[in-house]
Design a protein around this motif. Structure first.
Motif, PDB file in Angstrom:
ATOM      1  N   ARG A 102      51.079 -10.447  20.221  1.00  0.00           N
ATOM      2  CA  ARG A 102      50.606 -10.643  21.590  1.00  0.00           C
ATOM      3  C   ARG A 102      51.743 -10.615  22.609  1.00  0.00           C
ATOM      4  O   ARG A 102      51.564 -10.118  23.721  1.00  0.00           O
ATOM      5  N   SER A 103      52.906 -11.110  22.253  1.00  0.00           N
ATOM      6  CA  SER A 103      54.026 -11.171  23.198  1.00  0.00           C
ATOM      7  C   SER A 103      54.984  -9.992  23.062  1.00  0.00           C
ATOM      8  O   SER A 103      55.967  -9.914  23.802  1.00  0.00           O
ATOM      9  N   HIS A 104      54.695  -9.079  22.141  1.00  0.00           N
ATOM     10  CA  HIS A 104      55.566  -7.923  21.961  1.00  0.00           C
ATOM     11  C   HIS A 104      55.326  -6.896  23.075  1.00  0.00           C
ATOM     12  O   HIS A 104      54.252  -6.852  23.687  1.00  0.00           O
ATOM     13  N   PHE A 105      56.325  -6.040  23.289  1.00  0.00           N
ATOM     14  CA  PHE A 105      56.213  -4.970  24.281  1.00  0.00           C
ATOM     15  C   PHE A 105      55.962  -3.642  23.564  1.00  0.00           C
ATOM     16  O   PHE A 105      56.293  -3.496  22.380  1.00  0.00           O
ATOM     17  N   PRO A 106      55.352  -2.671  24.261  1.00  0.00           N
ATOM     18  CA  PRO A 106      55.003  -1.410  23.606  1.00  0.00           C
ATOM     19  C   PRO A 106      56.145  -0.742  22.846  1.00  0.00           C
ATOM     20  O   PRO A 106      55.922  -0.149  21.785  1.00  0.00           O
TER      21      PRO A 106
END
Length: 246
Positions: free
Chosen positions: A116-120
């Motif tokens: 959920r907190s990761h970036f693309p």
């Protein structure tokens, strides 16, 4: 919720001033809860048809009908995530009114809870495709359009994501239109299949599948795929013969 597509023609003018036909007459309708699948060769006009259905291209002859209040979810060939926003932010941007419980359930189904907190830029292609699906379903769509969502994935990952799509589609009454080159995807996900010709695209055949998705055995799916392959070969052979005669 009923989606009606009645495209009479779509053309474009080249830089040289020549007019090219992209779509011939294409007409079909889908009911709420039904999954329609468009199958056709590369370059036949499938993506153009989707742009027309979504209202992104209004320069065509014909009409598209759906209730004006219908919510539309779209999954493009590429995930198209904002790289400076996290997974959850990308989803909430599309569906700001979605509840925490709704998002938690979507992330659970799509196995995104740990991301959920990761970036693309930190995601694999398969994970990014899952985020694109979460974004589309978070708006609780009445009409869902999927443009080759499993393309370029390995067979195992495509199979898992296909199962997740089936679970999401079964979770609410949504009218779904899927574009794919894969007979396996079509046989496993579709209720009605539309075989398209080469450009300008028209419907060569409409193939209903009467067996509910959740009860289709591997043997039934293999039989459906074999029948589709024969039907496509026969229809395309007849199309070539017609061109030769003309």
């Amino acid at each position: 919720m009923r989606l009606e597509v009645d495209i009479l023609s779509k053309t474009f003018r080249s830089a040289a001033g020549e007019t090219h036909a992209v779509l011939a007459p294409v007409k079909f309708a889908l009911q709420s809860g039904e999954v329609g699948v468009l199958i056709g060769p590369s370059g036949c006009g499938k993506s153009t048809m989707l742009r027309i259905i979504l209202g992104l291209d209004r320069d065509f002859e014909g009409h598209i009908a759906r209730p004006p209040e219908a919510r539309v979810g779209m999954v493009f060939q590429e995930p198209r995530l904002l790289p400076w926003r996290s997974v959850e932010q990308n989803v909430r941007l599309a569906a700001p009114a979605a509840s925490d419980a709704k998002l938690a359930e979507l992330f659970r189904i799509l196995e995104l809870e740990a991301h959920r907190s990761h970036f693309p830029g930190e995601l694999s292609l398969g994970l990014a495709r899952r985020v694109a699906l979460a974004r589309a379903f978070a708006v609780e769509p009445d009409v869902l359009v999927l443009d080759e969502p499993l393309a370029s994935l390995d067979d195992a990952l495509a199979g898992r994501l296909r199962d997740e799509i089936a679970t999401l589609v079964a979770s609410r009454p949504v009218t779904t239109l899927l574009v794919t080159h894969s007979l396996d995807d079509a046989a496993r996900l579709g209720d009605r299949l539309f075989l398209l010709s080469r450009r300008p695209a028209r419907i060569l055949a409409e193939v209903p599948i009467d067996i509910p998705r959740e009860t289709r055995s591997d043997a039934a799916i293999a039989a459906i795929k074999a029948g589709l392959a024969r039907r496509a070969q026969d229809e395309q052979g007849g199309e070539r013969a017609g061109r030769d005669v003309s």
